[in-house]
Design an enzyme around this catalytic site. Structure first.
Site, PDB file in Angstrom:
ATOM      1  N   ARG A   1      -9.384  -8.100   4.044  1.00 58.34           N
ATOM      2  CA  ARG A   1      -8.265  -7.730   4.916  1.00 58.34           C
ATOM      3  C   ARG A   1      -8.258  -6.222   5.165  1.00 58.34           C
ATOM      4  O   ARG A   1      -8.087  -5.764   6.296  1.00 58.34           O
ATOM      5  CB  ARG A   1      -6.951  -8.164   4.273  1.00 58.34           C
ATOM      6  CG  ARG A   1      -5.679  -7.798   5.027  1.00 58.34           C
ATOM      7  CD  ARG A   1      -4.473  -8.346   4.270  1.00 58.34           C
ATOM      8  NE  ARG A   1      -3.189  -8.068   4.917  1.00 58.34           N
ATOM      9  CZ  ARG A   1      -2.384  -7.054   4.635  1.00 58.34           C
ATOM     10  NH1 ARG A   1      -2.752  -6.162   3.703  1.00 58.34           N
ATOM     11  NH2 ARG A   1      -1.230  -6.902   5.259  1.00 58.34           N
TER      12      ARG A   1
ATOM     13  N   GLN B   1       1.419 -12.061   9.853  1.00 57.30           N
ATOM     14  CA  GLN B   1       1.860 -10.855   9.146  1.00 57.30           C
ATOM     15  C   GLN B   1       1.032  -9.633   9.526  1.00 57.30           C
ATOM     16  O   GLN B   1       1.518  -8.516   9.509  1.00 57.30           O
ATOM     17  CB  GLN B   1       1.788 -11.085   7.637  1.00 57.30           C
ATOM     18  CG  GLN B   1       2.429  -9.988   6.812  1.00 57.30           C
ATOM     19  CD  GLN B   1       1.501  -9.462   5.740  1.00 57.30           C
ATOM     20  OE1 GLN B   1       0.342  -9.160   6.005  1.00 57.30           O
ATOM     21  NE2 GLN B   1       2.017  -9.358   4.537  1.00 57.30           N
TER      22      GLN B   1
ATOM     23  N   GLN C   1       0.831  -1.194   0.000  1.00 59.65           N
ATOM     24  CA  GLN C   1       0.000   0.000   0.000  1.00 59.65           C
ATOM     25  C   GLN C   1       0.871   1.253   0.000  1.00 59.65           C
ATOM     26  O   GLN C   1       1.921   1.288   0.627  1.00 59.65           O
ATOM     27  CB  GLN C   1      -0.894  -0.011   1.240  1.00 59.65           C
ATOM     28  CG  GLN C   1      -2.293   0.459   0.975  1.00 59.65           C
ATOM     29  CD  GLN C   1      -3.243   0.094   2.092  1.00 59.65           C
ATOM     30  OE1 GLN C   1      -3.275  -1.033   2.533  1.00 59.65           O
ATOM     31  NE2 GLN C   1      -4.034   1.043   2.536  1.00 59.65           N
TER      32      GLN C   1
ATOM     33  N   HIS D   1       0.532  -3.907  11.101  1.00 63.57           N
ATOM     34  CA  HIS D   1       1.584  -4.823  11.553  1.00 63.57           C
ATOM     35  C   HIS D   1       1.963  -4.676  13.016  1.00 63.57           C
ATOM     36  O   HIS D   1       3.043  -5.099  13.422  1.00 63.57           O
ATOM     37  CB  HIS D   1       2.828  -4.701  10.662  1.00 63.57           C
ATOM     38  CG  HIS D   1       2.541  -4.918   9.216  1.00 63.57           C
ATOM     39  ND1 HIS D   1       2.157  -6.146   8.729  1.00 63.57           N
ATOM     40  CD2 HIS D   1       2.546  -4.065   8.172  1.00 63.57           C
ATOM     41  CE1 HIS D   1       1.950  -6.038   7.420  1.00 63.57           C
ATOM     42  NE2 HIS D   1       2.160  -4.779   7.068  1.00 63.57           N
TER      43      HIS D   1
ATOM     44  N   SER E   1       4.316  -6.394   2.720  1.00 60.53           N
ATOM     45  CA  SER E   1       2.996  -6.274   3.344  1.00 60.53           C
ATOM     46  C   SER E   1       1.912  -6.830   2.410  1.00 60.53           C
ATOM     47  O   SER E   1       1.904  -8.030   2.130  1.00 60.53           O
ATOM     48  CB  SER E   1       2.727  -4.818   3.729  1.00 60.53           C
ATOM     49  OG  SER E   1       1.571  -4.709   4.516  1.00 60.53           O
ATOM     50  N   LEU E   2       1.025  -5.983   1.910  1.00 61.87           N
ATOM     51  CA  LEU E   2       0.015  -6.422   0.941  1.00 61.87           C
ATOM     52  C   LEU E   2       0.652  -7.221  -0.198  1.00 61.87           C
ATOM     53  O   LEU E   2       0.080  -8.189  -0.702  1.00 61.87           O
ATOM     54  CB  LEU E   2      -0.709  -5.204   0.374  1.00 61.87           C
ATOM     55  CG  LEU E   2      -1.455  -5.425  -0.952  1.00 61.87           C
ATOM     56  CD1 LEU E   2      -2.688  -6.258  -0.736  1.00 61.87           C
ATOM     57  CD2 LEU E   2      -1.777  -4.112  -1.621  1.00 61.87           C
TER      58      LEU E   2
END
Length: 310
Positions: free
Chosen positions: A116, A247, A10, A198, A91-92
């Site tokens: 999510r 995660q 993101q 996170h 991440s994503l």
């Protein structure tokens, strides 16, 4: 040559991303059409025309970036043979890596990251969470300061040497910035985000994510995906799902991810998808490793030429 594909998270999104590639590559819009069918709305319309406020909604941003990255990968695959040794994403981008590896279908992937995004947004009321980048301090010092500050504030993205992102309760994050400056940080940069990703504030969201993951079947991939939280690759479906759950509330270990690839023989990275954020991080991790971005007509042509002549 051993190479790996890495995918952005993101923050890489922008209205009009991939418009130039889409003009001569119908695969782009076809990929977005596939994603749109799964989501129930026209994702390409939002990506290509905006408005930016809508594209920047977390539950839209996440499927948009995932789809954009997979669309670019499909265009690349149509022009050259691909044989990456590893996949990884920030991440994503870890979900994009799973789609790219064949572990997860595009349709299932976009619906999963849409959910999510919603779970992350719902986990912490608007205005109560915050994130900030800390530049120029050792990782251990940042972790130590986070532990000393009252409230929840944690080191959550180990992006490159000298660049760590923190996240947590807004008041705790704000208080910590003064301490980081006094400790000698070169810069402290509050990030314009609505979700403290996170960190432990996402634990409740991770429990809901587990329920969504249990509805999905994942396939084993011949090419390993290195997961953010554990810096490991898994073939067992349950282990992959466990890594995705972790995660959400554990740090993104990006430095260790790139270092692991190098130890295992990777000498070239391709950042596939909008923007070039990972390129900057990767150069600070290991400047000797070859790196290319692929996000528009020019960078695509360079990558195709490189791969076809390797």
């Amino acid at each position: 040559m051993s190479y790996a594909f890495v995918f952005p998270g993101q923050g890489s999104q922008s209205v009009g991303m991939l418009n130039d590639l889409a003009q001569d590559n119908p695969i782009i819009e076809a990929t977005f059409k596939e994603a749109s069918s799964a989501l129930g709305y026209d994702l390409w319309q939002i990506v290509s025309s905006g408005p930016a406020e809508k594209l920047n909604q977390t539950d839209i941003t996440q499927p948009a970036i995932l789809t954009a990255s997979i669309a670019v990968l499909r265009v690349l695959a149509s022009k050259t043979s691909l044989a990456p040794s590893y996949y990884a994403g920030h991440s994503l981008g870890e979900y994009t890596a799973l789609v790219a590896s064949g572990s997860l279908s595009l349709s299932a992937g976009v619906k999963l990251v849409e959910k999510r995004g919603k779970l992350m947004q719902e986990a912490v009321p608007s205005g109560q969470g915050a994130m900030a980048a800390i530049l120029g301090l050792e990782d251990e010092k940042i972790i130590e300061i986070c532990e000393q500050v009252a409230g929840i504030v944690e080191a959550v993205n180990f992006n490159s040497p000298g660049q760590v992102v923190i996240a947590g309760e807004k008041q705790a994050v704000d208080s910590s910035l003064i301490v980081f400056e006094k400790a000698g940080a070169k810069r402290v940069v509050p990030l314009a985000v609505s979700v403290p990703s996170h960190c432990s504030l996402m634990k409740n969201a991770s429990k809901e994510l587990r329920i969504e993951l249990d509805k999905i079947d994942l396939s084993s991939s011949a090419n390993p995906v290195i997961h953010n939280a554990t810096v490991e690759s898994y073939r067992e479906q349950l282990a992959v799902k466990d890594a995705l759950v972790k995660q959400l509330f554990k740090p993104v270990q990006w430095v260790k991810t790139i270092e692991k690839m190098k130890v295992n023989g990777v000498d070239q990275l391709f950042e596939i998808g909008p923007g070039k954020i990972l390129m900057g991080l990767n150069r600070r991790i290991d400047r000797k490793m070859g790196m290319q971005t692929i996000y528009d007509v020019v960078t695509l042509a360079k990558a195709v030429e490189f791969l076809n002549n390797s």
